[in-house]
Every structure is written in C-alpha cells, then in structure tokens.
Scaffold this active site. Structure first.
Site, mmCIF file in Angstrom:
data_model
loop_
_atom_site.group_PDB
_atom_site.id
_atom_site.type_symbol
_atom_site.label_atom_id
_atom_site.label_comp_id
_atom_site.label_asym_id
_atom_site.label_seq_id
_atom_site.Cartn_x
_atom_site.Cartn_y
_atom_site.Cartn_z
ATOM 1 N N LYS A 1 46.271 -60.191 -67.316
ATOM 2 C CA LYS A 1 47.048 -61.356 -66.886
ATOM 3 C C LYS A 1 46.583 -61.840 -65.502
ATOM 4 O O LYS A 1 46.510 -63.041 -65.250
ATOM 5 C CB LYS A 1 48.547 -61.033 -66.884
ATOM 6 N N SER B 1 56.670 -60.318 -72.147
ATOM 7 C CA SER B 1 57.949 -59.909 -72.739
ATOM 8 C C SER B 1 58.627 -58.813 -71.924
ATOM 9 O O SER B 1 59.814 -58.569 -72.081
ATOM 10 C CB SER B 1 57.741 -59.431 -74.177
ATOM 11 N N HIS C 1 59.629 -66.841 -71.936
ATOM 12 C CA HIS C 1 59.462 -65.784 -72.939
ATOM 13 C C HIS C 1 59.903 -66.285 -74.305
ATOM 14 O O HIS C 1 61.076 -66.581 -74.526
ATOM 15 C CB HIS C 1 60.277 -64.543 -72.517
ATOM 16 N N GLU D 1 63.674 -67.325 -73.248
ATOM 17 C CA GLU D 1 64.174 -66.839 -71.957
ATOM 18 C C GLU D 1 63.317 -67.466 -70.866
ATOM 19 O O GLU D 1 62.086 -67.347 -70.898
ATOM 20 C CB GLU D 1 64.019 -65.316 -71.864
ATOM 21 N N ASN E 1 65.226 -58.142 -74.318
ATOM 22 C CA ASN E 1 64.549 -56.880 -74.651
ATOM 23 C C ASN E 1 65.298 -55.658 -74.135
ATOM 24 O O ASN E 1 65.262 -54.593 -74.756
ATOM 25 C CB ASN E 1 63.107 -56.893 -74.136
#
Length: 737
Positions: A420, A442, A463, A475, A513
């Site tokens: 990333k 996530s 998300h 999200e 999550n």
C-alpha cells in the site's frame, strides 16, 4: 379549487386528470396534508355532475414511494404522547390514525364514479394500495416501473387494504409470497397476477387510462359485487387446506418467529377472506395497530427506513463543504475487489481508470465488469447498449499518469502495508492538488497508512464489502488528520454509487469487521466447548442472523482469519488472541488445508453443483461433543447477539462510532445483524441497558470475561439511559465525527 400537491384538469369527456406533483420533493410521498387533499378531491369529483370518472397519476418520473418519514414518526410520537396524556384512549387514537389511509382508499372505491390509477414509475406501499382501491389500473412498461408492498422489510405490513385486496385479485399463495417477502413486481408480473389491468407504452399511459373510463368501467370493486369469490375459492377449499399449514411452516422456517409483521400478514389474509370486505379492513386495522406498537416495528422503522434515508442523504456530511464534482475516479488494484469498485463507479456514470501492474492484469479486472454486465443483460436487468456504455467508461491501464486528472483515487491492493505504501507514493506523484486518496483497507488503520502520504488531510478510508455490486454499505473511515473536504468527497461519491455510508473513526478492523470477528470468535468458543456444529449454525439463524458464523467464516476465508489472528499477535502481543482459537484456525489451515469456500473445503464441504454444501463431518472429531439435549439453544442465541452488541457498545465507548444510527445501520447492512432488533445498539436499547448488563454479567460468569459489561454500559444502566438518548443524533449539531 386549487391544491398544493395536486392539479385537477377535466377534459371534454368529463374525465378528471388528477396529477400528484409535490413541490420541493423529488418523489411524491404521503403526508397528512396530501391525504387531506385527496379527500377533498374525492368529495369534489363526487359532487360535480360534469365529472364522469377520474384518472390518478404522478407528475414526477416515479409514482410514489409511500409514506413520508414525518408521517411514520408522527404515528410513534402519537402513541408516546397519548400514553402520557390519556392512557385509557391511547390505543383507540392509534387505531383511528392507523385506519385513516385504509378508509380513505375505501371511500375512493365506493364513491360511485370510476377511478383509474395510471402508474408511470416506482409505486410502493400506500401508493400501490391506493392503486389497488381504484377500479382500473394501467401501468407503463418503462423499466423504471416497480410495484411492491415492501412494508414487512421495515417491521410492519401493508395496512391500507393491501392484505385484503391482493388476495382477492391474485391467488392466496402468490399474495402471501409477495407480501411476506416485500417482493418487487415488474408491470408484466403484476398483470399476470391480476393486480394491474393493462401494461402500455409510456406515451399511451394517460390515453389508455381514460379509454378504460370511456369504455364503461364499472365503479364497483369485484368484492362489492354479489356472489364474489376469491381466486381459488377462498379459505374453505381443499387447495387452502394444503396451502395454509405449509404457509405457516414456511414462514416459521424463514423468519424463526422473529417478525411479528410477517405473521400478521398471514392472519389478516386468513381471517379477512372469511368475512365481508369492510369487516376484513377492520381486522387488518386491528392487527396493524397491534404491530405498530411492537418493539420490532419501532426499531426496524427507525433503522431501516428513517436512519437509512438520513444517512443516505448525507446526515454526517460536514457543513459548509460545496457539493463535489466527481468527473473521474481512479481505482488501483484490478483484483476482484478493485474491479468490482470500478464496475459500481461506472454504473453510476462516472469514468474510471483501472490500474494494475501490467496491461494484462488490468484487462483481467475489466473482465470482472464484463461478466457482471453479461449476467445483468442475460437476466433482462440491463440492455446490451447500456452494458456497452458502462464498459466504455472503464479504462484498464498500468500507467499511473492516467490519474493526473482524477478527482478521487481508491486503492484496493493487498492488505500489506508495504504494498500500500508503494501505491500511495506512485499515486501521489501524479495526483492533482485537491484530489482525494481513499484506501479500501479492511483492517489496517488509516492513520498509519496516511503517514506515507504527503497530504494526510486528503487521505481517507472507503471500505467496501464483497460482493461490492450487491452490498449496500460502505464504511468511511477518518484518519487523525483527515479533513472535512475529504469526508465530503467520500460521502458524495458513496451517494453517487447509491450506497449507504457510515462514518467511523480510526481503529483496527473499524466497526463492521470488529463485530464480525466477535461473531466468529464466539462460534470458535462453542466448537471448543463441544457444541455440535449444526446447533451453532442453527442457533445463529434462530437468533436472526442470515448466515451462520461457520458458513460466514468460510466465505471470508479461514486462511484470512488465520492471517488476522497472526497480525493481531504481531501488533498487540500474545494476549490479544485466545490461544485455543489460534490452535483451531491453525489446524484448519495448516493441518487440514481447509481454507473455506475458495478451495472447496472449510467448516463446510462444497461438492460440485447441483449438490448443496454441508458441514464437514471431521469437525466433530476436533473436540468431545456434547449431546444436543445438554445445550440450551436460547443461550447460544443470546451469546451471539450479546457478543456483537457488546463490541458495538465498545466502539461507542472508544469514540470509534459517534452516532448510534451508524452502529445500527452498519450492523444490519454490513453483516446482517438480526434486522428485527433494529441493529446492535437498538438491541440493547430495546431490552433496556440494565437488562442487557444483567444478561452480560450472567454470560461472563458462565462463558468468560469477554462478556463483561463495559464501564459505559454500567453507568448507563445506573442512570436509566439509552444509546439514542445519551448519544442523541438529533441533538446539538454534531461534528462530523
């Protein structure tokens, strides 16, 4: 006479065209004022001898979405106010209010002049019930026309004659199927069910409706004619003797008895078909009055109707930020997730650049969109031309320079900080000033990822949930330095792709999550205790969860769970994870090589279609098994709901979630938390925080300290507070987060 929401024009043939067109509203909705005006129109056309009949239509692209939020809220506040002022007559007043629409539609039906409903677009709820009370119904064959009685999805049922007219027009089985599921009908299906008389080209809608009146349409409903029999012969027939026991059993199987509104539909139809029509309407009115007072109706309407609309319309959007003009979006990472994000973006009409390491990988991502389009065209949901236009909006390329004029870039690469970091640097090298960078991570905290960024104020998390094209939730995650502009752009983008956003502050796993991992962790505890796997799955479904935790873990992938547990230990230390959970998941992945659905074997076995998946028999050999009679299924249900609700409460206590609407909507849309409860915090508020704390203390004593109530919950219990009272989303204007 002039009206605020309607125009009435009478032609040379004496046919009055009543056009519903509410000022300052994008869609017509029922309010008290609208109903008052409809009543005046009925009285006026009946009194005017020159009027031979009425065509009722909409002046907007849709017909009507049903009741307005203010009207729904008004019904709940009426009950609360009257219980204080006049407890003896409170329910009678609610009964009268609940029947207002029903008896107004009956007034149209029995007014002595023919009415035809000309349905030009979405026609839902009370609007469809109004149409069913008209003597003729004509629908446009435009793709935008959808007809439904979806009230059961928000905890109530069609209470303005729907449960009585539908089974007197269609057969009882189709009527029950339509109403207990809230099924949406095409005009063609509605005609096949005898719910509309004609389906015509859009430009023929009003002429066809007027022609019905000119052709001598009788101003009498079929059930008001002498000798009327319901399709299939009513209740006391051999066919009904087969239908009704099965209908009750199927409803029980599908709802586990958690939805009083759905059961009330069966009662209304069964009882109503045995009595004269006016009596049947009164039966419906009584059941509706009863259902509106249930906790399920209140909670579901608040979360799935009111809060969802408010969040979808930007309730959390920061004030003072101009509306974003998103003309181009970049998506980095053309795997299944990134490709699906590109698809929903293009479906909203926004051009997308889809980037991956080389042209072949980027083209493969485009192939995901092409498959989704081919499926939609094959099912008639999209024309070939629409599909081609959608594909043309997606440009696959390995060239980051193509992002030089993007307004928003979303990265959807592997959940690896280094990968990333490299992407953020490459994107920011070409991204124009003022453009927003969003990560679809996530689990990795946004603040940490933003440290790589040269402009952390323009860095945010968006998300998505898989499958992106079906899941309605996103999200939006704020890092410590995320600015108001980034939040506004993210929310405007989510609105453009027609998803519902929740805004959360930064933490590992964010909101959804964290709750999902607690749900799956509780199932690990149950397996270790020796609870038979089938009881674990069934108890979760009885509790109202759409998918059992073991099945959900297979979908998420067990090897991903293993990675998450290992990452938690690496970042937070050994105590962050129950060693028994680690042992279970490691055995599944390393010893048994069972990764979930993706390799055809997980907690379930996945044989070739058409065979169905089934629980893996070997799972029973992991731990000594309890006998079924030794397990209290009610306690299993409580454990599942309580552990998720506790985690939701922790996110509020930690300041991750600041608006209870978002915890509720997020828990339902994100992973299907028992919708009848209204969501994770409404579940607590519904039973009362004091009762919930007592339940948690008992569960903590029996099943471990992870059930121990938090200090916030204990304080709220002492003060008699609720989440919606203490964290009132309608109180003083709150900061975005």
């Amino acid at each position: 006479m002039t009206y605020k929401n309607f125009t009435v024009e009478t032609d040379a043939d004496g046919i009055a065209l009543v056009t519903w067109n509410m000022p300052d509203k994008s869609m017509n909705v029922f309010t008290v004022e609208v109903m008052d005006e409809i009543e005046k129109i009925v009285d006026a056309v009946v009194a005017d001898a020159a009027v031979k009949g009425v065509v009722f239509t909409s002046g907007k692209s849709s017909f009507s979405g049903g009741a307005d939020l203010t009207m729904i809220r008004g019904m709940f506040s009426l009950v609360e106010d009257e219980r204080v002022k006049d407890p003896a007559n409170a329910v009678k007043k609610l009964f009268d209010a609940a029947g207002r629409m029903s008896w107004l539609w009956r007034k149209i039906e029995t007014c002595g002049k023919p009415w035809v409903s000309a349905i030009n677009g979405t026609c839902m709820g009370g609007a469809f019930e109004l149409s069913l009370a008209c003597h003729g119904r004509v629908a446009s064959n435009a793709k935008s026309v959808k007809l439904a009685l979806p009230e059961v999805k928000v905890g109530i049922f069609p209470g303005a004659g729907g449960t009585q007219r539908v089974p007197r027009l269609a057969n009882a089985q189709d009527a029950l199927q339509m109403m207990t599921t809230g099924q949406t009908l095409t005009p063609q299906r509605a005609k096949a069910m005898n719910l509309v008389h004609q389906v015509v080209e859009p430009d023929q809608l009003i002429p066809a409706a007027k022609q019905m009146i000119k052709d001598g349409l009788k101003p009498v409903a079929p059930w008001d004619e002498k000798g009327f029999k319901a399709p299939g012969g009513g209740i006391w027939t051999p066919a009904s003797a087969q239908l009704w026991p099965a209908a009750s059993a199927i409803l029980r199987r599908e709802t586990a008895g958690n939805y009083p509104g759905a059961l009330a539909i069966l009662k209304c139809v069964y009882e109503g078909l045995q009595v004269p029509f006016d009596t049947a309407l009164r039966i419906e009115q009584r059941y509706f009055t009863e259902i509106v007072q249930t906790r399920e109706a209140f909670s579901m309407i608040r979360s799935l109707f009111i809060s969802m609309q408010e969040l979808g319309k930007g309730a959390r959007r920061p004030a003072g930020q101009p509306k974003s003009q998103i003309k181009k979006v970049g998506v980095v990472g053309a795997g299944f997730m990134g490709a699906s994000i590109a698809y929903v973006t293009a479906a909203a009409g926004i051009p997308v650049v889809l980037i991956d390491r080389d042209q072949e990988a980027a083209e493969k991502g485009l192939g995901v969109s092409q498959k989704l389009i081919a499926d939609a065209v094959g099912k008639g949901r999209m024309t070939k031309e629409e599909g081609e236009k959608l594909v043309s909006l997606i440009t696959p390329t390995p060239d980051y320079a193509a992002l030089a004029d993007a307004d928003l870039v979303i990265e959807a690469v592997f959940e690896d900080r280094d990968v990333k970091k490299a992407v953020i640097e490459k994107v920011e090298a070409v991204l124009p000033e003022g453009a927003i960078f969003a990560s679809n991570t996530s689990t990795l905290p946004i603040t940490g990822l933003a440290k790589t960024s040269k402009r952390p104020a323009d860095f945010i998390g968006i998300h998505f949930f898989s499958p992106v094209e079906k899941m309605m939730l996103t999200e939006v995650i704020l890092g410590k330095e995320t600015g108001d502009k980034a939040l506004a752009v993210a929310l405007d983008y989510v609105a453009a792709i027609k998803k519902t956003p929740i805004v959360v502050n930064d933490t590992r796993g964010f909101f959804v999550n964290r709750c999902v991992l607690r749900y799956m962790a509780e199932s690990y505890d149950m397996l270790i205790e020796g609870v038979p796997p089938v009881m674990i799955e069934n108890a979760a479904k009885f509790a109202g969860m759409p998918v059992g935790p073991l099945s959900l873990n297979d979908e998420v992938a067990i090897d991903l769970s293993y990675k998450i547990l290992k990452a938690a230990i690496a970042d937070l230390g050994e105590k962050a994870v129950d060693p028994r959970h680690m042992e279970l998941v490691a055995r599944m992945v390393e010893t048994e090589e069972r990764f979930g659905r993706k390799n055809g074997k997980g907690f379930y076995d996945y044989p070739a279609k058409p065979a169905k998946k089934s629980l893996w028999p070997g799972l029973k050999d992991f731990y000594p098994q309890k006998k079924a009679e030794e397990v209290d299924v009610t306690v299993l249900q409580q454990r599942f709901l309580a552990t998720i609700a506790l985690e939701a409460a922790r996110t509020v206590e930690e300041g991750i979630v600041t608006d209870p609407r978002e915890a509720d909507v997020g828990s339902i849309l994100g992973f299907g938390f028992a919708p009848y409860t209204g969501g994770a915090l409404s579940y607590i508020d519904g039973m009362g925080v004091k009762t919930f704390v007592e339940l948690c203390e008992k569960l903590a004593k029996d099943y471990g300290p992870h059930f121990a109530p938090t200090s916030l919950l204990k304080e709220m219990a002492e003060k008699g507070e609720t989440f919606y009272g203490r964290f009132d989303p309608y109180g003083a204007a709150q900061k975005a987060a």
